[in-house]
Design an enzyme around this catalytic site. Structure first.
Site, PDB file in Angstrom:
ATOM      1  N   ILE A 113       0.842  -1.187   0.000  1.00  7.24           N
ATOM      2  CA  ILE A 113       0.000   0.000   0.000  1.00  7.24           C
ATOM      3  C   ILE A 113       0.884   1.247   0.000  1.00  7.24           C
ATOM      4  CG2 ILE A 113      -0.303  -0.197   2.522  1.00  7.24           C
ATOM      5  CD1 ILE A 113      -3.137   0.993   2.100  1.00  7.24           C
ATOM      6  N   GLU A 114       0.843   1.978  -1.088  1.00  2.23           N
ATOM      7  CA  GLU A 114       1.722   3.128  -1.276  1.00  2.23           C
ATOM      8  C   GLU A 114       0.977   4.303  -1.897  1.00  2.23           C
ATOM      9  OE1 GLU A 114       5.750   2.514  -2.693  1.00  2.23           O
ATOM     10  OE2 GLU A 114       5.328   0.376  -2.957  1.00  2.23           O
ATOM     11  N   ASN A 115       1.634   5.437  -1.950  1.00  2.00           N
ATOM     12  CA  ASN A 115       1.215   6.626  -2.681  1.00  2.00           C
ATOM     13  C   ASN A 115      -0.073   7.219  -2.106  1.00  2.00           C
ATOM     14  OD1 ASN A 115       1.334   8.632  -4.679  1.00  2.00           O
ATOM     15  ND2 ASN A 115       2.099   7.170  -6.179  1.00  2.00           N
TER      16      ASN A 115
END
Length: 564
Positions: free
Chosen positions: A384-386
């Site tokens: 889970i990024e950005n």
């Protein structure tokens, strides 16, 4: 141009883109007297899920018991089909004449057959993931036994079978009286992956021959005594168990009392979930042969990247390649044929991700389930990024609730969530993710940080350890765990060689990090990526080599030494 997760770009946190029956009682002379038991429909197959670890009860022309892939529990059958043998496994079962039965089983592979010798059968031409086959039939007027079978087809490759069931009343002459229900079921011990049980013996007019132990509605194991251990469970997870007694005629009792047990958290000393799984990406970077890397290094797991949205809430590799039938599946098959396994990475820094595209936790869990079913997975990783996922309260909660659903629907599966970090531990968004995982009861097995892209010249060993200690402290304060339990829920995912911000992690530094991870018994060690685990001193930040002087597959060899 740099090589962010999934698509080349700059400025990211992460450079790897990419549920019985009530017994009748009669009051008489001031006391309660148990009526004779009724013969309940039951699974008549011996060793139905191969949980004994052997082919006991079965006669097979070719096959063995394996630990992966399984439909449930910790074991399954692998039928070694050849050009001259279908690897048939048979079992003879006592039945009653003129009686309806249902034979079913979960199979995986090409051209797999399930049936009754001389009677009904069914088959599947291609099952990339476990698929249930069902064969209803009625016995003849004087029939007292049937031979059931499962087999593959000539030269079609190894097949798998698990949880074979023949439901109906047992044979054995005219005995239709079931045993009394076992009583006093209690837990006598537990670990992070097993529960030990004991109970009082049941009685029967002809004698009890075995006991079936159920985890919920799933048959977990069959034993002959009044105790047993159920294995292959997830840490920190609640399970409900019951036991039924069986006699020689196959009559089965009502269920015992139910007992609920929560497994221990994974802890130090090598217990719990441990995974050394460097990233392998098929989208660029001259992807190496995984079997070659496995043979050279001893690595067993790979983290396969990346599962994205192919439009809406539909999962696909890189958002374009199908889950089954393509190069990704053939690569996974090759890894498993070499004795390894994979965990998919869902998400990443860039690309069209499932988290924002699936409108509800239930829909997102359904997308994850498609990936799980495609490969019979033991674990999944959500990276889970950005700002679209990590820095969105709505999407963070959606992901966590979806993973909670996945764990409820797939007992024993491990869930990993991977996210960025500061040099001292989780950022605001990382802290929120941990807090919400606890508040929502998501049951995340491993929180993995990505300790890099801090800036040029960073102390990669010192910063990695400090970041991991910061996450450990957050897990302790949030969940109320001790040090050992917190470490056992922690993972590290680094980057070999040069990072996007020109930080350098040498083989010596990665060895230090690996040794720290072992000494603190963390759960997971990974790095980005095997594609780059090749030397190119002075080559800069590229997709197919590390940018530093090293031996080929050196970082993977070091990672393979992670034991937790």
């Amino acid at each position: 141009m740099l090589f962010r997760r999934h698509v080349p770009r700059t400025g990211s946190r992460r450079s790897r883109f990419l549920a019985g029956v009530t017994a009748a009682l009669l009051a008489a002379a001031g006391s309660l007297i148990a009526l004779p038991g009724t013969a309940y429909a039951a699974n008549l197959v011996a060793n139905p899920g191969f949980e004994s670890g052997s082919l006991s009860g079965w006669s097979c022309s070719g096959g063995s018991v394996v630990g992966s892939p399984v439909h449930s529990g910790s074991k399954a059958l692998a039928g070694a089909v050849s050009s001259s043998d279908t690897a048939q496994c048979t079992q003879t079962v006592s039945v009653q004449p003129n009686t309806a039965y249902s034979l079913s089983g979960w199979v995986r592979g090409a051209y797999v057959y399930l049936g009754v010798t001389g009677g009904a059968s069914t088959w599947t031409p291609s099952a990339a993931s476990y698929t249930q086959l069902t064969v209803p039939f009625t016995t003849g007027a004087s029939q007292t036994s049937v031979q059931i079978y499962v087999h593959g087809w000539y030269a079609q490759g190894t097949y798998n079978a698990d949880d074979i069931s023949l439901d109906g009343p047992g044979g054995g002459g005219g005995d239709t009286q079931a045993p009394t229900a076992p009583s006093g079921l209690t837990s006598t011990g537990k670990t992070s992956s097993s529960v030990s049980l004991s109970w009082n013996a049941a009685t029967d007019n002809t004698g009890v021959t075995s006991y079936d132990v159920y985890r919920g509605s799933t048959l977990a194991t069959t034993v002959t005594g009044t105790s047993g251990t159920v294995t292959g469970l997830a840490a920190s997870t609640a399970y409900t168990f019951t036991v039924r007694a069986r006699d020689a005629a196959g009559n089965t009792s009502a269920a015992s009392n139910a007992v609920s047990v929560t497994t221990s958290a994974g802890g130090g000393g090598g217990t719990g979930f441990k995974q050394a799984a460097p990233y392998l990406y098929l989208g660029w970077g001259d992807p190496p042969s995984p079997s070659t890397v496995m043979s050279a290094t001893g690595i067993k797991w790979f983290t396969m990247a990346f599962i994205l949205s192919s439009g809406g809430c539909n999962p696909a590799w890189d958002g374009s390649r199908p889950l089954t039938g393509g190069t990704d599946q053939s690569t996974i098959n090759a890894i498993r044929a070499a004795g390894g396994d994979i965990v998919p990475s869902i998400g990443g820094w860039s690309g069209n991700k499932l988290g924002p595209n699936c409108s509800t936790p239930e829909a997102l869990a359904g997308a994850y389930q498609k990936v799980i079913d495609a490969y019979g997975l033991k674990a999944i990783d959500v990276d889970i990024e950005n700002t679209d996922e990590f820095e969105s309260e709505v999407v963070q909660d959606r992901v966590l609730n979806a993973l909670k659903i996945v764990k409820q629907n797939n007992p024993g599966i491990r869930t990993i969530i991977t996210f960025g970090t500061s040099t001292t531990g989780p950022s605001y968004w990382g802290n929120r993710l941990v807090e919400r995982a606890n508040a929502l009861g998501a049951g995340i097995d491993v929180f993995t940080i990505m300790p890099f892209d801090f800036g040029g010249g960073a102390d990669m060993y010192g910063n990695t350890v400090n970041a991991a200690e910061g996450l450990k402290a957050k897990l302790k304060s949030t969940f109320g765990w001790d040090d050992a339990t917190a470490y056992a829920h922690l993972g590290i995912s680094g980057m070999n060689g040069l990072s996007d911000q020109q930080e350098t992690t040498t083989p010596a530094i990665w060895t230090q990090i690996r040794d720290w991870a072992n000494s603190h018994h963390i759960a997971r060690l990974a790095y980005w990526s095997v594609n780059r685990d090749r030397p190119c001193p002075g080559g800069g930040v590229t997709s197919n080599c590390s940018g530093i002087n090293q031996s080929t597959w050196q970082f993977t060899s070091i990672t393979a030494g992670f034991t937790g």
